[in-house]
Design a protein around this motif. Structure first.
Motif, PDB file in Angstrom:
ATOM      1  N   PHE A  32      36.546  55.188  47.272  1.00 26.90           N
ATOM      2  CA  PHE A  32      35.896  54.716  46.044  1.00 26.90           C
ATOM      3  C   PHE A  32      34.714  55.640  45.750  1.00 26.90           C
ATOM      4  CE2 PHE A  32      38.041  51.263  48.037  1.00 26.90           C
ATOM      5  CZ  PHE A  32      38.525  50.451  47.026  1.00 26.90           C
ATOM      6  N   ARG A  55      43.288  54.010  40.420  1.00 31.26           N
ATOM      7  CA  ARG A  55      42.636  53.173  39.404  1.00 31.26           C
ATOM      8  C   ARG A  55      41.373  53.852  38.927  1.00 31.26           C
ATOM      9  NH1 ARG A  55      45.982  49.163  37.611  1.00 31.26           N
ATOM     10  NH2 ARG A  55      47.109  48.233  39.339  1.00 31.26           N
ATOM     11  N   LEU A  96      38.127  52.309  37.089  1.00 29.17           N
ATOM     12  CA  LEU A  96      37.542  51.038  36.669  1.00 29.17           C
ATOM     13  C   LEU A  96      36.301  51.305  35.818  1.00 29.17           C
ATOM     14  CD1 LEU A  96      37.757  49.285  40.167  1.00 29.17           C
ATOM     15  CD2 LEU A  96      39.498  49.356  38.378  1.00 29.17           C
ATOM     16  N   TRP A 102      35.326  42.867  40.449  1.00 25.26           N
ATOM     17  CA  TRP A 102      36.668  43.374  40.171  1.00 25.26           C
ATOM     18  C   TRP A 102      37.678  42.907  41.217  1.00 25.26           C
ATOM     19  CZ3 TRP A 102      37.562  46.754  36.003  1.00 25.26           C
ATOM     20  CH2 TRP A 102      36.420  47.279  35.394  1.00 25.26           C
ATOM     21  N   TRP A 143      40.140  44.906  42.338  1.00 23.96           N
ATOM     22  CA  TRP A 143      40.334  46.330  42.092  1.00 23.96           C
ATOM     23  C   TRP A 143      41.787  46.765  42.229  1.00 23.96           C
ATOM     24  CZ3 TRP A 143      42.220  49.263  46.125  1.00 23.96           C
ATOM     25  CH2 TRP A 143      42.089  48.742  47.405  1.00 23.96           C
ATOM     26  N   GLY A 187      42.993  46.126  38.920  1.00 29.08           N
ATOM     27  CA  GLY A 187      42.209  46.816  37.904  1.00 29.08           C
ATOM     28  C   GLY A 187      41.609  45.888  36.865  1.00 29.08           C
TER      29      GLY A 187
END
Length: 808
Positions: free
Chosen positions: A40, A59, A61, A93, A95, A98
């Motif tokens: 991340f 993803r 975000l 989130w 995650w 998403g």
């Protein structure tokens, strides 16, 4: 090969984006999940989630406010991600999907600078630029604590690893570490020993010891029971992160005795392991050359046994924690891409030169990245030898380097040379054999560097390190900077392009001047030989591309179309077409025969400095100042095949339509015509129906049996027909059926019915006015006819009667 040559000789019509290598990390926090499978990191307004195995962004975000992300944290159970933006909003989130599950105001009066989860993944602490620390219950969705007392920005918060103790630690700009009790809602202690910003906190497994690091070049071991400093370890560098290593032997890191050992990352750019008890450094990672190696972040994923470190030039390095063996490399941000080249015999890799001394090699299939160190200043240009294994680079450090890629995809420097007195801005490799390299510099000279035979050996690098290259020929060629050099396909000619607005042709290897190409109004950025003809292409800052004859140095053609400087040009389609890139961010495809710009490709947002075509001539590579590298695929044949398939399908449907009309199967004919989305064909079917003796009933029955979407399409076609007086009768007939048999509510529910009615009304009124005028004229004519009295003609006229009378 014959098929390949035939395919390449066809004119290209279009390229499509096959792949993009884009920035995904622009500085700030980076974090691994507990399994080490996902990474991340912050990239402006987004938090990107990378798959570590492939390097692909899974993803991206972004909060609804589209403001920059200032902080984020992933819960210890890897389930919840929370982000904070400059708009003072916190987003929770899911995650993996998403999606945002919760959005709330941070209540801080300034942006959130840091955040951290507790070990149970239920509490979240946020530290703000307003000096406040707030704690949130993520499960019950409410704020639990609000601590004030810190001076300046709170840039560090961390929970104690034992959830039963309910302790929170924070540090602000005053370099003090505050210990807060969640149970008593008070500050238990203020730990003051650092003289500069505290950058990280780490806790031992038993929870009795804490390690703090700072930019004051020391690390401090704290006893959390007595709240006193046990040991101060001078590390002689500004430390950005310190990590406590597992208390187990790790001989490769110099950890041989039990006790606390910690790892530091700082401005020296190396990872170092320290023994807490003695304060001695027991392991130092080998240092790589070049600037931008300072480490800005370091984190340990204990469960996965991985260590992540981040460099100042936004490269993310993933190590095996027990041995510090490099596992993966990621180039987070390339800044300004200055040159790009395909690598490998099958163009399986891409090498990128950006605004950095490091080169980045990407494998196209797996997205894995290798970062090459060697140059000590920004790399300006690249070129690849014919076979694809060897390539050359030149840089502002006044040197060139030769690199070799082995079959495993690993690249190493095998030779280097220096001799220019200023930046080396352009390089070109020999075309027939791997025999020499030519460089051009800001010192207005060109140098020819022969490659020794030992370089052609199969070993990745010589035992004694890179071989030193010696320049065989040096020639002062221009009065200003040399921006481009190119070697002819037969290795006997050299052309140079300069800022002095001229290109010059030289005979190799002695660099004897053969002629000058002059005609551009501004400096030249690129020169290229045609692979097939005795023709030269030049690209200039005056926005034009010119083709020149090598025989008499005359200008054959000029291509105009770019609105700004043309930075690169390349021959494609066996020398019959050109690809060019400019500082307007556009890539253009030209056909030489008719001077036509066939296609303009717009995918970059800034100057396109790099342009290279693959060996099979089916792909192109561009790199620009917007930090993007784009791989383009030639889709001419695919588009032609698709167009041919469409035409064949249309012909089959047209034949079927003719058969249906002949058999008077009007419903299927009308449905098929509507599916073709051709208003004129549908009109033909309506006209065929209206020619039938029972036209009214047939039209009514056919239209009413259509599906709703077909009726909507028919109404849309009516709008087109109604604009023409010749076809308005069919439009009015269809409208009559719809208005008489469809309920108003159903008609209003049709897609686009309001727009259709607005378009129908004025033309319908005009048609009615025309009909009214025709009716008036017909009525008047009928009136005249009935009121005329024609005389009766006599059977035989008399001689004396010579005049007749007509009365009304």
């Amino acid at each position: 090969m014959a098929e390949t040559a035939a395919g390449a000789s066809r004119f290209k019509a279009n390229y499509a984006v096959e792949r993009k290598i884009e920035p995904f990390y622009k500085g700030g926090k980076a974090q691994l999940d507990q399994t080490g499978q996902h990474l991340f990191c912050i990239c402006g307004t987004r938090v990107n989630v990378l798959e570590v195995a492939s390097g692909a962004v899974l993803r991206s975000l972004e909060q609804e406010d589209q403001e920059d992300i200032t902080a984020f944290d992933l819960s210890p159970d890897d389930e919840v991600l929370v982000t904070a933006s400059r708009a003072l909003l916190l987003a929770q989130w899911a995650w993996r999907e998403g999606s945002v599950t919760r959005l709330w105001k941070a209540i801080h009066t300034s942006p959130v600078a840091t955040m951290a989860f507790d070990p149970t993944s239920t509490l979240l602490a946020t530290g703000g630029c307003d000096g406040a620390v707030r704690i949130w219950d993520i499960v019950q969705h409410y704020g639990t604590h609000h601590f004030r007392g810190s001076h300046g920005v709170v840039h560090l918060v961390a929970f104690h690893p034992d959830p039963a103790r309910l302790l929170l630690f924070s540090s602000a700009a005053d370099a003090a570490i505050r210990m807060w009790s969640l149970q008593d809602r008070s500050c238990l202690a203020v730990l003051t020993a650092h003289y500069s910003v505290v950058t990280s906190l780490a806790f031992s497994i038993d929870g009795h010891t804490m390690l703090s690091s700072g930019r004051d070049k020391i690390c401090i071991i704290w006893d959390l029971r007595s709240h006193q400093a046990m040991k101060t370890v001078p590390v002689f560098e500004s430390v950005e992160a310190a990590v406590l290593l597992p208390e187990e032997p790790a001989p490769e890191l110099g950890v041989k005795s039990p006790g606390l050992h910690f790892l530091t990352a700082g401005d020296q750019g190396t990872l170092r392991v320290w023994e807490a008890a003695s304060g001695q450094c027991v392991y130092t990672q080998p240092q790589l050359p070049g600037p931008g190696r300072e480490l800005t972040h370091c984190t340990l994923a204990r469960a996965a046994g991985l260590l992540l470190s981040v460099t100042a030039d936004h490269n993310l390095l993933l190590y095996e924690a027990r041995s510090l063996r490099l596992q993966k490399q990621f180039a987070g941000y390339s800044e300004e891409v200055l040159d790009v080249r395909f690598l490998g015999p099958e163009d399986s890799h891409v090498v990128v030169a950006s605004n950095s001394p490091c080169l980045k090699v990407f494998e196209l299939q797996t997205s894995s990245c290798q970062i090459l160190h060697g140059h000590t200043d920004i790399v300006l240009a690249l070129d690849v030898f014919r076979k694809g294994w060897l390539f050359a680079s030149c840089a502002k450090d006044q040197s060139i380097r030769i690199w070799r890629m082995n079959k495993a995809g690993q690249v190493a420097c095998v030779a280097q040379g220096s001799g220019h007195t200023r930046s080396v801005g352009t390089v070109c490799c020999s075309r027939l054999k791997e025999s020499f390299v030519v460089t051009g510099s800001q010192d207005c000279t060109v140098k020819l560097w022969p490659l020794p035979g030992t370089l052609l050996a199969k070993s990745t690098a010589p035992d004694g390190g890179p071989i030193l290259l010696q320049a065989q020929t040096t020639q002062r060629c221009h009065d200003k900077d040399i921006n481009s050099v190119a070697v002819a396909p037969n290795d006997k000619l050299l052309v140079t392009g300069s800022q002095d607005r001229t290109a010059k042709l030289w005979a190799l290897p002695q660099c004897q001047l053969l002629g000058v190409f002059s005609g551009h109004r501004r400096g030249l950025w690129c020169v290229q030989f045609s692979p097939m003809d005795q023709v030269l292409a030049t690209a200039s800052a005056d926005g034009t591309i010119k083709l020149w004859a090598l025989q008499d140095f005359s200008c054959l053609k000029t291509f105009e179309g770019h609105d700004a400087s043309v930075l690169k040009v390349a021959f494609v389609s066996r020398g019959t077409q050109l690809l060019s890139s400019g500082s307007d961010g556009l890539v253009k495809l030209w056909t030489i025969k008719n001077n036509e710009c066939v296609r303009t490709l717009d995918a970059h947002e800034d100057k396109v400095w790099g342009l290279h075509c693959s060996r099979l001539d089916d792909r192109a590579l561009t790199g620009a100042s917007d930090s993007r590298v784009i791989l383009w695929k030639d889709v001419t044949e695919a588009e032609q095949a698709e167009e041919q398939a469409k035409q064949e399908e249309q012909m089959v449907k047209q034949q079927e339509l003719d058969n249906l009309l002949h058999e008077k199967r009007y419903l299927r004919a009308l449905g098929l015509a509507i599916s073709l989305d051709r208003p004129h064909t549908v009109l033909t079917v309506i006209q065929a129906i209206r020619r039938d003796p029972e036209a009214c009933e047939k039209l009514e029955a056919t239209v009413l049996r259509l599906r709703r979407d077909q009726k909507e399409a028919l109404l849309r076609f009516c709008v087109t027909w109604n604009t023409n007086s010749r076809h308005c009768h069919e439009a009015q007939a269809v409208l009559s059926v719809l208005l008489r048999h469809e309920a108003p509510e159903e008609l209003l529910a049709y897609k686009g019915v309001r727009t259709a009615l607005e378009a129908l009304l004025p033309y319908t009124e005009r048609h009615f006015q025309r009909l009214s005028r025709a009716l008036q004229a017909a009525t008047f004519l009928d009136f005249l006819w009935h009121n005329m009295k024609l005389p009766t003609l006599p059977a035989a006229p008399q001689p004396s009667e010579h005049k007749g009378v007509l009365s009304y």
